[in-house]
Design a protein around this motif. Structure first.
Motif, short mmCIF file in Angstrom:
data_model
loop_
_atom_site.label_atom_id
_atom_site.label_comp_id
_atom_site.label_asym_id
_atom_site.label_seq_id
_atom_site.Cartn_x
_atom_site.Cartn_y
_atom_site.Cartn_z
N GLN A 432 0.81 -1.21 0.00
CA GLN A 432 0.00 0.00 0.00
C GLN A 432 0.85 1.27 0.00
OE1 GLN A 432 -2.90 -0.16 3.20
NE2 GLN A 432 -3.24 -2.33 2.89
N THR A 456 -1.46 2.91 -2.34
CA THR A 456 -2.09 4.20 -2.04
C THR A 456 -1.09 5.35 -2.05
OG1 THR A 456 -1.82 3.91 0.35
CG2 THR A 456 -3.88 3.11 -0.63
N GLU A 457 0.18 5.07 -1.74
CA GLU A 457 1.19 6.13 -1.70
C GLU A 457 2.48 5.63 -2.32
OE1 GLU A 457 1.51 7.93 2.22
OE2 GLU A 457 -0.52 7.23 2.67
N CYS A 476 -3.12 1.80 -10.91
CA CYS A 476 -3.13 1.84 -9.44
C CYS A 476 -4.34 2.66 -9.00
CB CYS A 476 -1.83 2.44 -8.92
SG CYS A 476 -0.34 1.54 -9.40
N GLN A 478 -6.13 2.92 -6.50
CA GLN A 478 -6.31 3.44 -5.14
C GLN A 478 -5.22 4.43 -4.75
OE1 GLN A 478 -7.50 0.67 -2.07
NE2 GLN A 478 -7.97 -0.91 -3.57
N LEU A 479 -4.38 4.80 -5.71
CA LEU A 479 -3.27 5.71 -5.43
C LEU A 479 -3.79 7.09 -5.05
CD1 LEU A 479 -0.15 5.55 -5.57
CD2 LEU A 479 -0.30 6.58 -7.83
N ASN A 480 -3.37 7.57 -3.88
CA ASN A 480 -3.80 8.93 -3.48
C ASN A 480 -2.65 9.89 -3.24
OD1 ASN A 480 -3.05 8.54 -0.64
ND2 ASN A 480 -4.85 7.25 -0.50
N SER A 502 -8.65 8.81 -7.40
CA SER A 502 -8.17 8.50 -6.04
C SER A 502 -7.05 9.43 -5.60
CB SER A 502 -7.67 7.05 -6.00
OG SER A 502 -6.61 6.86 -6.92
N ASN A 834 -8.92 6.37 4.23
CA ASN A 834 -8.38 5.70 3.04
C ASN A 834 -7.30 6.47 2.29
OD1 ASN A 834 -10.38 3.61 3.36
ND2 ASN A 834 -11.88 5.00 2.45
N ARG A 835 -7.15 7.76 2.57
CA ARG A 835 -6.25 8.57 1.75
C ARG A 835 -5.04 9.08 2.51
NH1 ARG A 835 -9.02 6.59 -2.45
NH2 ARG A 835 -11.22 7.13 -2.34
#
Length: 1006
Positions: A432, A456-457, A476, A478-480, A502, A834-835
């Motif tokens: 993640q 995510t990162e 990706c 869910q990448l924030n 995202s 989530n972010r």
């Protein structure tokens, strides 16, 4: 005529009959009472006295405490079979409020008194000392105050004493040493002082001692070596100093030893591992311990948890982990295990191959020197978090890293790794967060990173990466957060990357050699907070699509080749706080909307070709908040800018001399600015960086806050909570703007933790729907008392609670406003859950914590109960308050940990309150009826009957009215789905965001 004998007989018979009749009447009239106590009136009356002191019984557990039942059949009561006397009173976690009556001391047969996790207040009655048969006393997690009664020593058979999580003060009474049978003394999280008294060593039966979270002071006495049966010792955050007596480590039965967050000095005995064969949990983080980390720890074969971070340990790390098969957490962060660059400096990694349960390995900032061995791939497939950042590791990153398939977090930043990033990282399907920044990685960014669907990162900045930005990153979903700054990347920005909604935290592509313009697909990043593409060699005009990135707080386009005018579409970025478009080729007049933005804190327009008048209002009223230097066609503005006066219409005054002056000065200014930039870049590269910028917080003192609030006057008081007062004030250093100043009640238990929790939370978050923190103050007042305060942006439209329930608000929220507010709050929760780099649980979501700005945009505030998951912060949620009654989920009431699912429950209740106008604690909600059930029963066709009348404004056409009703039903359904009892069945917050946005789109189109 009757004989005398007959008369006598008849008279006697009548008296006997009357006697039996009287007895029968007495028996009938007192049947219910005798059934209640069956002769044991003392216990019966003591229990009634207990009940009379209860002021709140939300679960109705004392309903059975009446004359219809014998007291032995009452809830929470156990009696002996022989004498029918009360032997146990067990009412843990029942939400009870009240005080403890002295009559409890009359329950002379009582062996267990268990009232933990309630809200009992007042003192512990000294009459408890009369309970000579008492073995177990559980009063943990209440609101009890005063001192520990000295005559508890009268409970001569007491074995277990739990008083944790209260407000007890004073010292541990000397009489405690008379409790010769005591095995467990748990007094953590109180306000006790006076140190750990040496006389406690006289209680030779002690097995468990926990005093953590008290301001005890003093040192650990060596008399505790008499606790030969000790298995657990917890003294963290007790303000202890001095060294740990080495004799303590001779207690061979010790399983758990923790003394984190103190001021302990000295070294650990080299033979600790041989002396403690049963040790499972060793936690001494955040102290001042020195010396080597004893290699004998290798012999603690049962060790499961080792946390020694933030000390001054030195010397080579030589622990052999081969025998530590059960260890699951190793945290040695921020010590000085300096290596000598030998081939075996990192050999301890080899020895971890047998630790198949290892979940966390954190060696950040340990000054480790060497090459990361290939054996890193042999670590446990259960390994979730690997932190090796801020060391001196060099060489290439082994491709075997791809074998760690359980990884969710991998940080290798601030080392000297070189070579390509191995494509095997694409095998880490659970990953993640990936942080490889500030190394010397070269070559292309592997396309395989696009396979990390849960990512995510991604932080790859400050390396030597080359080639194009891979379009595979668009997979990706869910990448924030993505940072690729300060590399050698080329080519255009891939459109696929900009089609990731995202990306909410930010996108940083600065300091690269990109080409082309900003793709119009940037409009899809509607929830992004930060965009930094400075010094990236981009050209063309600034795309109007940027105006659709309405959540931007920072936009940095500095040092490119953009030309043309600032597009008017940027006027929609009303939440922008930092705008830097300096060092481009932009022209035209300064747009008027820039002076109207209330949120704008810094604006840089320097070194372009702007012309016309510089405004003097808004951000332009503060010379330190903006820059327009290097634009030789500007005029007017603040006097301190020393710009020429603007010409009146038709004026033909020559501008030649000023033009010449600019021609002469501009190159010099440019050279100076370049030098400043290079110095800043050098400083930036010498420090760990998680983001492209650093926030600047003003410093404020107690005196300034005192002055800002007119001495914290009642006239400026705008709110009050369990831990704080909130005042409105005006800081001299903040340009006369109103601020909200939250002053902590440090005398209240939990206030200190609330302050720390809130500071930690704000340190990790930034979002347009979160209340903006300006600064904090940790000082002392004029009497020398500790003073802590937080300063926030003032929200002029108050709280949602005020709009719903305060009579001072004559106008009410309409339907669109309510849905907008709910959407804003859901966005904030989605960001927190989530972010963020670290998942944050708010813990106390309710209308009074939702504040509204000038534009009625909602901002979530008050993070005093927040919990940062996976950081070790605020993990002790089993103690103390968890949320607010009515908004906190049921699982918190039975001791469950705080989770994001709990926040979703609170949001569901908040939504239902916003839509119905009814509080969850409304008097109508009794006898099994709740706000959740009230709304649920109205679905799907009777929703209109439960909606707040002020919210409904039906449209003129029948079709529109039907759509409104459908939207109302859909909204209520969201609230009901979020507030179900079962946490796994609650609606996901990201789905809530989408559903509310869909409802909002329908309503706005009517």
């Amino acid at each position: 005529m009757k004989s005398p004998q007959a008369i006598i007989y008849s008279s006697s018979s009548s008296r006997i009959s009357f006697l039996f009749f009287s007895l029968a009447i007495i028996c009938l009239t007192s049947a219910t009472v005798s059934a209640s106590y069956d002769g044991n009136e003392t216990d019966y009356l003591a229990l009634l006295s207990f009940k009379s002191k209860i002021t709140q019984d939300p679960y109705k557990v004392l309903t059975s405490w009446n004359h219809s039942f014998h007291f032995c059949d009452w809830n929470g009561i156990s009696c002996g079979k022989r004498h029918k006397r009360v032997t146990a009173l067990q009412l843990d976690s029942q939400g009870l409020e009240g005080s403890l009556p002295s009559h409890v001391g009359n329950l002379s047969f009582l062996r267990e008194l268990s009232l933990g996790n309630n809200s009992f207040q007042g003192n512990i009655p000294h009459e408890l000392g009369r309970l000579s048969r008492l073995r177990y006393l559980y009063l943990y997690d209440n609101k009890l105050s005063g001192v520990i009664p000295t005559n508890l020593s009268g409970c001569s058979n007491l074995e277990v004493l739990f008083l944790s999580g209260n407000k007890l003060a004073g010292s541990i009474p000397k009489e405690t040493s008379l409790l010769s049978k005591l095995t467990s003394l748990v007094i953590q999280d109180n306000k006790l002082t006076g140190g750990i008294p040496p006389f406690l060593g006289n209680i030779t039966s002690m097995e468990v001692f926990s005093a953590r979270g008290n301001p005890l002071g003093g040192s650990i006495p060596d008399t505790l070596v008499q606790w030969k049966s000790l298995t657990a010792f917890h003294s963290g955050e007790c303000n202890l100093y001095g060294s740990i007596p080495h004799s303590i480590f001779n207690l061979s039965l010790l399983v758990n030893f923790t003394s984190a967050g103190n001021h302990l000095t000295g070294s650990l005995p080299l033979e600790i591992g041989n002396q403690l064969p049963n040790l499972e949990f060793l936690q001494l983080r955040d102290n001042e311990l020195t010396g080597v980390l004893p290699p004998s720890i290798s012999n603690c074969s049962k060790l499961r948890f080792l946390e020694m971070n933030n000390n001054n340990f030195s010397g080579k790390l030589t622990i052999n982990f081969l025998n530590l098969r059960d260890i699951y957490v190793i945290r040695l962060t921020n010590n000085n295990f300096h290596g000598r660059g030998e081939a075996d400096d990192m050999r301890f990694i080899d020895s971890l191959k047998n630790s198949t349960r290892l979940v966390t390995l954190n060696l950040y900032g340990c000054n480790l020197i060497g090459v990361l061995p290939i054996s890193i791939g042999n670590l446990s497939d259960q390994l979730s978090s690997l932190y090796l950042g801020q060391n001196q590791l060099f060489g290439s990153l082994p491709s075997s890293i791809g074998s760690l398939v359980g990884l969710t977090t991998l940080y290798l930043e601030n080392n000297r790794f070189k070579g390509n990033i191995p494509t095997s990282v694409g095998k880490l399907q659970k990953l993640q967060v990936l942080g490889l920044y500030s190394n010397q990685f070269s070559g292309p960014i592997p396309d395989a990173i696009g396979n990390l669907s849960l990512l995510t990162e991604l932080y790859l900045d400050s390396n030597k990466l080359e080639g194009h930005i891979p379009s595979s990153l668009g997979k990706c979903k869910q990448l924030n957060a993505l940072t690729l700054a300060d590399n050698r990347l080329s080519g255009k920005i891939p459109k696929q990357l900009l089609q990731l909604p995202s990306l909410t935290i930010g996108l940083n592509l600065s300091q690269n050699g990109l080409s082309g313009s900003i793709p119009s697909e940037i409009k899809d990043l509607k929830m992004m907070n930060i965009l930094d593409i400075s010094y990236s060699n981009l050209s063309g005009t600034i795309t109007s699509s940027l105006g659709e990135c309405i959540s931007l707080t920072t936009l940095n386009l500095r040092g490119n080749q953009f030309q043309g005018m600032i597009p008017s579409s940027l006027s929609s970025l009303r939440g922008l706080e930092v705008l830097d478009i300096s060092q481009n080729n932009l022209s035209g007049k300064i747009p008027q909307f820039l002076e109207k933005w209330k949120s704008l804190e810094y604006l840089n327009l320097s070194f372009n070709d702007f012309e016309g008048e510089v405004p003097v209002v808004g951000v332009f009223a503060n010379e330190t908040a903006f820059s327009v230097s290097g634009n030789n066609k500007l005029c007017g503005g603040l006097v301190t800018l020393e710009l020429p006066k603007c010409k009146a219409t038709g004026s033909k005054k020559k501008r030649f001399p000023f033009f010449i002056l600019v021609i002469v000065i501009a190159p010099t200014l440019l050279v100076v600015l370049c030098c400043v930039y290079l110095l800043c870049k050098k400083k930036r590269n010498s420090q760990p960086s998680q983001s492209s910028g650093s926030e600047r917080f003003m410093k404020v003192s107690y005196n300034q806050l005192l002055k800002a609030t007119d001495g914290f006057s009642v006239a400026n008081l705008i709110g009050e909570g369990g831990f704080s007062f909130v005042y409105r004030g005006i800081l001299d250093s903040d340009d006369g703007k109103s601020v909200a100043i939250k002053v902590l009640h440090l005398q209240n238990r939990g206030a200190q933790k609330s302050f720390i929790a809130e500071c930690e939370a704000w340190r990790n978050i930034r979002h347009r729907n979160l209340l903006k923190i300006i600064t904090s103050c940790s000082s002392t007042d004029f009497q020398g008392n500790d003073f802590k305060a937080l300063v926030y942006e003032f929200m002029p439209n108050g709280s949602v609670h005020d709009w719903l329930h305060s009579s001072a608000y004559t106008s009410k929220l309409n339907l669109l406003q309510r849905i907008n507010i709910l959407r804003d709050v859901a966005n904030a929760l989605d960001y927190l859950h989530n972010r963020c780099q670290t998942t944050i649980v708010h813990g106390d979501l309710k209308p009074s914590n939702i504040l509204l700005d000038d534009d009625m945009v909602a901002h979530v505030g008050d993070f005093g109960l927040a919990r940062l998951l996976g950081t070790g912060l605020n993990q002790n949620s089993s103690t103390g308050v968890k949320g607010t009654i009515g908004y906190a989920p049921l699982e918190y009431g039975i001791g469950s940990e705080m989770t994001s699912c709990g926040d979703v429950y609170s949001f569901g209740i908040l939504l239902l309150e916003v839509m119905t106008g009814k509080k969850p604690t409304d008097d109508m909600f009794n006898d099994g009826l709740s706000l959740h059930k009230f709304a649920y029963m109205a679905l799907p066709d009777q929703v209109i009957d439960v909606i707040d009348n002020d919210a409904i404004v039906l449209q003129s056409t029948e079709a529109n009215a039907k759509k409104v009703e459908e939207c109302l039903a859909a909204t209520i359904k969201i609230g009901v789905s979020c507030s179900v009892d079962s946490p796994p069945q609650r609606m996901k917050i990201e789905i809530v965001v989408n559903e509310l946005q869909r409802i909002l789109d329908v309503l706005q189109n009517l």
